[in-house]
Motif scaffolding. Structure first.
Motif, PDB file in Angstrom:
ATOM      1  N   LYS A 130     -20.238  26.842  83.501  1.00  0.00           N
ATOM      2  CA  LYS A 130     -21.592  27.018  82.906  1.00  0.00           C
ATOM      3  C   LYS A 130     -22.105  25.848  82.078  1.00  0.00           C
ATOM      4  N   ASN A 131     -23.171  25.515  82.520  1.00  0.00           N
ATOM      5  CA  ASN A 131     -23.929  24.077  81.847  1.00  0.00           C
ATOM      6  C   ASN A 131     -24.774  24.807  80.842  1.00  0.00           C
ATOM      7  N   GLU A 132     -24.986  24.407  79.661  1.00  0.00           N
ATOM      8  CA  GLU A 132     -25.959  25.036  78.721  1.00  0.00           C
ATOM      9  C   GLU A 132     -26.520  23.972  77.791  1.00  0.00           C
ATOM     10  N   TRP A 133     -27.713  24.390  77.510  1.00  0.00           N
ATOM     11  CA  TRP A 133     -28.505  23.588  76.700  1.00  0.00           C
ATOM     12  C   TRP A 133     -29.057  24.392  75.409  1.00  0.00           C
ATOM     13  N   LYS A 134     -28.935  23.779  74.282  1.00  0.00           N
ATOM     14  CA  LYS A 134     -29.542  24.421  73.194  1.00  0.00           C
ATOM     15  C   LYS A 134     -30.619  23.709  72.574  1.00  0.00           C
ATOM     16  N   VAL A 135     -31.939  24.447  72.850  1.00  0.00           N
ATOM     17  CA  VAL A 135     -33.327  23.802  72.536  1.00  0.00           C
ATOM     18  C   VAL A 135     -33.872  24.684  71.345  1.00  0.00           C
ATOM     19  N   ARG A 136     -34.651  23.926  70.700  1.00  0.00           N
ATOM     20  CA  ARG A 136     -35.372  24.044  69.368  1.00  0.00           C
ATOM     21  C   ARG A 136     -37.076  24.235  69.646  1.00  0.00           C
ATOM     22  N   ARG A 137     -37.522  25.026  69.007  1.00  0.00           N
ATOM     23  CA  ARG A 137     -39.112  25.268  69.107  1.00  0.00           C
ATOM     24  C   ARG A 137     -39.787  23.892  68.653  1.00  0.00           C
ATOM     25  N   LYS A 138     -40.671  23.269  69.263  1.00  0.00           N
ATOM     26  CA  LYS A 138     -41.189  21.976  68.819  1.00  0.00           C
ATOM     27  C   LYS A 138     -42.158  22.322  67.794  1.00  0.00           C
ATOM     28  N   SER A 139     -43.070  23.370  68.034  1.00  0.00           N
ATOM     29  CA  SER A 139     -44.275  23.367  67.218  1.00  0.00           C
ATOM     30  C   SER A 139     -44.026  24.271  65.858  1.00  0.00           C
ATOM     31  N   THR A 140     -44.515  24.167  64.880  1.00  0.00           N
ATOM     32  CA  THR A 140     -44.522  25.024  63.620  1.00  0.00           C
ATOM     33  C   THR A 140     -45.717  25.787  63.544  1.00  0.00           C
ATOM     34  N   ILE A 141     -46.595  25.684  64.741  1.00  0.00           N
ATOM     35  CA  ILE A 141     -47.924  26.562  64.587  1.00  0.00           C
ATOM     36  C   ILE A 141     -47.443  28.178  64.259  1.00  0.00           C
ATOM     37  N   ALA A 142     -46.586  28.643  64.975  1.00  0.00           N
ATOM     38  CA  ALA A 142     -45.983  30.029  64.942  1.00  0.00           C
ATOM     39  C   ALA A 142     -45.574  30.454  63.464  1.00  0.00           C
ATOM     40  N   SER A 143     -44.777  29.574  62.701  1.00  0.00           N
ATOM     41  CA  SER A 143     -44.401  29.661  61.371  1.00  0.00           C
ATOM     42  C   SER A 143     -45.734  30.068  60.331  1.00  0.00           C
ATOM     43  N   VAL A 144     -46.667  29.265  60.829  1.00  0.00           N
ATOM     44  CA  VAL A 144     -48.025  29.045  59.868  1.00  0.00           C
ATOM     45  C   VAL A 144     -48.677  30.365  60.243  1.00  0.00           C
ATOM     46  N   LYS A 145     -48.782  30.916  61.369  1.00  0.00           N
ATOM     47  CA  LYS A 145     -49.325  32.297  61.744  1.00  0.00           C
ATOM     48  C   LYS A 145     -48.636  33.367  61.090  1.00  0.00           C
ATOM     49  N   SER A 146     -47.227  33.028  60.840  1.00  0.00           N
ATOM     50  CA  SER A 146     -46.510  34.293  60.268  1.00  0.00           C
ATOM     51  C   SER A 146     -46.580  34.311  58.639  1.00  0.00           C
ATOM     52  N   PHE A 147     -46.406  33.177  58.241  1.00  0.00           N
ATOM     53  CA  PHE A 147     -46.641  32.880  56.612  1.00  0.00           C
ATOM     54  C   PHE A 147     -47.515  33.129  56.041  1.00  0.00           C
ATOM     55  N   ILE A 148     -48.758  32.808  56.440  1.00  0.00           N
ATOM     56  CA  ILE A 148     -50.163  33.045  55.816  1.00  0.00           C
ATOM     57  C   ILE A 148     -50.411  34.434  55.521  1.00  0.00           C
ATOM     58  N   PRO A 149     -50.351  35.319  56.352  1.00  0.00           N
ATOM     59  CA  PRO A 149     -50.199  36.849  56.011  1.00  0.00           C
ATOM     60  C   PRO A 149     -49.292  37.283  54.785  1.00  0.00           C
ATOM     61  N   LEU A 150     -48.184  36.776  54.896  1.00  0.00           N
ATOM     62  CA  LEU A 150     -47.339  36.935  53.906  1.00  0.00           C
ATOM     63  C   LEU A 150     -47.702  36.398  52.473  1.00  0.00           C
ATOM     64  N   TYR A 151     -48.396  35.168  52.399  1.00  0.00           N
ATOM     65  CA  TYR A 151     -48.628  34.415  51.288  1.00  0.00           C
ATOM     66  C   TYR A 151     -49.827  35.233  50.595  1.00  0.00           C
ATOM     67  N   ILE A 152     -50.822  35.464  51.365  1.00  0.00           N
ATOM     68  CA  ILE A 152     -51.964  36.515  50.785  1.00  0.00           C
ATOM     69  C   ILE A 152     -51.149  37.775  50.189  1.00  0.00           C
ATOM     70  N   LEU A 153     -50.500  38.406  51.011  1.00  0.00           N
ATOM     71  CA  LEU A 153     -49.906  39.943  50.428  1.00  0.00           C
ATOM     72  C   LEU A 153     -49.172  39.596  48.937  1.00  0.00           C
ATOM     73  N   LEU A 154     -48.381  38.454  49.146  1.00  0.00           N
ATOM     74  CA  LEU A 154     -47.511  37.954  47.895  1.00  0.00           C
ATOM     75  C   LEU A 154     -48.575  37.497  46.648  1.00  0.00           C
ATOM     76  N   PHE A 155     -50.069  37.077  46.897  1.00  0.00           N
ATOM     77  CA  PHE A 155     -50.855  36.592  45.928  1.00  0.00           C
ATOM     78  C   PHE A 155     -51.227  38.067  45.137  1.00  0.00           C
ATOM     79  N   LEU A 156     -51.698  38.883  46.198  1.00  0.00           N
ATOM     80  CA  LEU A 156     -52.102  40.344  45.825  1.00  0.00           C
ATOM     81  C   LEU A 156     -51.366  40.881  44.758  1.00  0.00           C
ATOM     82  N   CYS A 157     -49.990  40.799  45.273  1.00  0.00           N
ATOM     83  CA  CYS A 157     -48.900  41.378  44.345  1.00  0.00           C
ATOM     84  C   CYS A 157     -48.957  40.958  43.003  1.00  0.00           C
ATOM     85  N   TRP A 158     -48.838  39.680  43.044  1.00  0.00           N
ATOM     86  CA  TRP A 158     -48.854  38.743  41.864  1.00  0.00           C
ATOM     87  C   TRP A 158     -50.079  39.093  40.647  1.00  0.00           C
TER      88      TRP A 158
END
Length: 173
Positions: A130-158
């Motif tokens: 077995k030859n194996e490569w460990k790869v990491r996602r280049k773009s952080t756009i996916a994290s921005v798409k996930s965290f913006i709604p989370l921050y809005i909910l956090l602000f509403l709770c606060w």
């Protein structure tokens, strides 16, 4: 690169995770020399291979992709040497990903086979490279798409924590 007593040794190598959906398979012989009764052959394989993605750390995920191969069972007394650790190619590109590490080695799988009329159970060790490569996602756009709604909910709770208890049923805003 293959060193074998048989010409066209690539025909006796079984790729275990060759894609069943994509029939891309192109083998080109780069060179072949006969030295001391053995064939030293170099091939370039262009193919599609399957892997099982893991999404537990999405969007900061790291995936492990690889190529697994072994000798076909028709080859008796054959040895398939694993790729030496420093020789695994990591100069290729995968769109949207960065190669972090490359590994090489062998994997042994233990299976049990039934034999004879008494169905005696015998353990069989199957080994593959077995030859194996460990790869990491280049773009952080996916994290921005996930965290913006989370921050809005956090602000509403606060914000709602500053409302009086009697105003708890009113809409924010």
């Amino acid at each position: 690169e293959i060193n074998s007593v048989m010409p066209e040794a690539i025909d006796y190598i079984k790729f275990l995770n060759n894609s069943s959906l994509d029939d891309l398979w192109d083998v080109k012989k780069i060179s072949e020399k006969k030295l001391e009764g053995r064939y030293q052959s170099k091939y370039r394989v262009h193919a599609s291979f399957d892997f099982s993605p893991r999404n537990r750390d999405y969007p900061f995920d790291t995936q492990e992709i690889g190529i697994e191969y072994c000798l076909e069972s028709s080859v008796k007394d054959g040895i398939l040497q694993p790729t030496p650790q420093g020789y695994v190619d990591d100069t290729f590109e995968i769109e949207g990903w960065v190669i972090k590490d490359s590994l090489a080695g062998t994997m042994d799988l233990k299976t049990f086979e039934k034999e004879g009329t008494s169905l005696k159970t015998l353990p069989v060790i199957n080994s593959h490279v077995k030859n194996e490569w460990k790869v990491r996602r280049k773009s952080t756009i996916a994290s921005v798409k996930s965290f913006i709604p989370l921050y809005i909910l956090l602000f509403l709770c606060w914000y709602s924590s500053f409302l009086d208890f009697s105003e708890a049923t009113t809409a924010v805003g």
